[in-house]
Scaffold this active site. Structure first.
Site, mmCIF file in Angstrom:
data_model
loop_
_atom_site.group_PDB
_atom_site.id
_atom_site.type_symbol
_atom_site.label_atom_id
_atom_site.label_comp_id
_atom_site.label_asym_id
_atom_site.label_seq_id
_atom_site.Cartn_x
_atom_site.Cartn_y
_atom_site.Cartn_z
ATOM 1 N N HIS A 1 -1.857 2.389 -6.218
ATOM 2 C CA HIS A 1 -2.810 1.309 -5.962
ATOM 3 C C HIS A 1 -2.954 0.405 -7.178
ATOM 4 O O HIS A 1 -3.222 -0.784 -7.052
ATOM 5 C CB HIS A 1 -4.169 1.894 -5.571
ATOM 6 N N TYR B 1 -10.930 -7.892 -4.490
ATOM 7 C CA TYR B 1 -9.787 -7.080 -4.896
ATOM 8 C C TYR B 1 -9.069 -7.646 -6.102
ATOM 9 O O TYR B 1 -8.489 -6.935 -6.903
ATOM 10 C CB TYR B 1 -8.826 -6.980 -3.709
ATOM 11 N N ARG C 1 0.855 -1.175 0.000
ATOM 12 C CA ARG C 1 0.000 0.000 0.000
ATOM 13 C C ARG C 1 0.901 1.239 0.000
ATOM 14 O O ARG C 1 2.057 1.177 0.416
ATOM 15 C CB ARG C 1 -0.897 0.022 1.236
ATOM 16 N N ARG D 1 -0.249 -2.144 -6.997
ATOM 17 C CA ARG D 1 -0.599 -3.156 -5.990
ATOM 18 C C ARG D 1 -1.622 -4.128 -6.558
ATOM 19 O O ARG D 1 -1.512 -5.345 -6.389
ATOM 20 C CB ARG D 1 -1.148 -2.465 -4.738
ATOM 21 N N LYS E 1 -1.947 -1.956 7.568
ATOM 22 C CA LYS E 1 -3.356 -1.661 7.839
ATOM 23 C C LYS E 1 -3.871 -2.577 8.934
ATOM 24 O O LYS E 1 -3.651 -3.778 8.910
ATOM 25 C CB LYS E 1 -4.176 -1.846 6.559
ATOM 26 N N HIS F 1 -4.663 -8.823 3.784
ATOM 27 C CA HIS F 1 -6.108 -8.757 3.971
ATOM 28 C C HIS F 1 -6.519 -9.647 5.145
ATOM 29 O O HIS F 1 -6.108 -10.804 5.230
ATOM 30 C CB HIS F 1 -6.845 -9.245 2.721
#
Length: 301
Positions: A242, A277, A149, A245, A174, A268
């Site tokens: 992004h 995603y 990220r 990614r 995250k 995740h």
């Protein structure tokens, strides 16, 4: 609608404006939303708010949806209606909230654009002409190599990279989670070139990627450098971090078909996020189904 019903709306708007101190923008939105609901009531000969049922609210939202209103806007309209009925209930003017359990249609989640392998190669193999471009290519290689990220990349410190074992540590990604990621050979080569040329303007700066002043490079600067790189190298696609990614995840999943591994690499928490995603084309899914499902295999005669 009756004049009393219109006055109730006016009282509600006054209450949220002065007692709850909501913004003028929100007050105007709520006023518009309730005006549309009032028009619906006039159309269906409903004279006051207490006569409105959950079925009526659902019908109103369905009509708005057919008119082209997106899920987010419908959710806002429902929020306005719920708030209004809560006001009516608190002031003793209604016994229930007919919008309480009405839900807006779910928003279709759009997949970010991806680059194909050739486009990624064109982006990363464009050549460098300065120390800053060495840094930039190292950053872009790392985005694509490890699926980072933007904030994870900008937060990297020198101590987080191990060029010998070809791995990096994302400290507090995250959700505050730390994860260990592999780094590809191309990214390692780019990092080694940058580390050799990295200006030692500020010896106390721990950041992996620094500016000409020796300070940590921020998120916005990284985004701008990628945009400028694409313009300078004549890459027509509007590329953002992004997208790199997402391209990382897509290319890895298409090759490995290992959803769990991609989930771990992306960081995740839930695999459902990874399923949204990343994407596999239907042809591949059909091939996996035909090959794997015991009742789908063709019988040999």
């Amino acid at each position: 609608m009756l004049e009393q019903a219109r006055q109730q709306v006016a009282d509600f708007l006054q209450q949220i404006k002065f007692a709850r101190r909501v913004s003028e923008h929100t007050v105007n939105n709520y006023q518009r939303d309730l005006k549309r609901l009032s028009s619906f009531c006039d159309k269906h000969m409903i004279s006051d708010w207490v006569a409105l049922s959950s079925a009526d609210i659902l019908k109103h939202i369905a009509e708005r949806h057919r008119a082209g209103l997106c899920s987010k806007s419908l959710q806002r309209e429902l929020s306005a209606i719920r708030s209004f009925y809560l006001f009516l209930m608190k002031t003793g003017q209604a016994d229930n909230n007919p919008a309480q359990h009405v839900k807006a249609p779910k928003q279709a989640r759009k997949l970010p654009k991806t680059l194909d392998v050739d486009q990624v190669s064109a982006l990363l193999d464009a050549g460098t002409n300065s120390v800053l471009e060495l840094r930039d290519v190292a950053m872009f290689e790392l985005f694509y190599s490890s699926g980072l990220r933007l904030n994870e990349l900008s937060s990297l410190n020198l101590a987080d990279i191990d060029v010998y074992d070809k791995q990096l540590t994302v400290v507090k990604g995250k959700g505050g989670k730390t994860r260990l990621l592999p780094v590809g050979s191309k990214a390692i080569q780019a990092l080694q070139k940058w580390l050799k040329a990295r200006p030692a303007v500020n010896e106390n700066e721990r950041a992996l990627f620094t500016s000409t002043q020796g300070k940590r490079l921020g998120n916005r600067s990284i985004q701008l450098r990628l945009k400028q790189w694409c313009i300078k190298k004549g890459i027509p696609e509007s590329v953002h971090p992004h997208m790199l990614r997402h391209s990382f995840a897509t290319h890895l999943l298409e090759t490995s078909q290992d959803l769990r591994a991609v989930q771990e690499l992306l960081g995740h928490e839930n695999i459902s996020t990874t399923q949204i995603y990343t994407h596999l084309d239907f042809q591949h899914l059909a091939e996996v189904y035909d090959r794997s499902h015991p009742r789908a295999k063709k019988s040999s005669k």
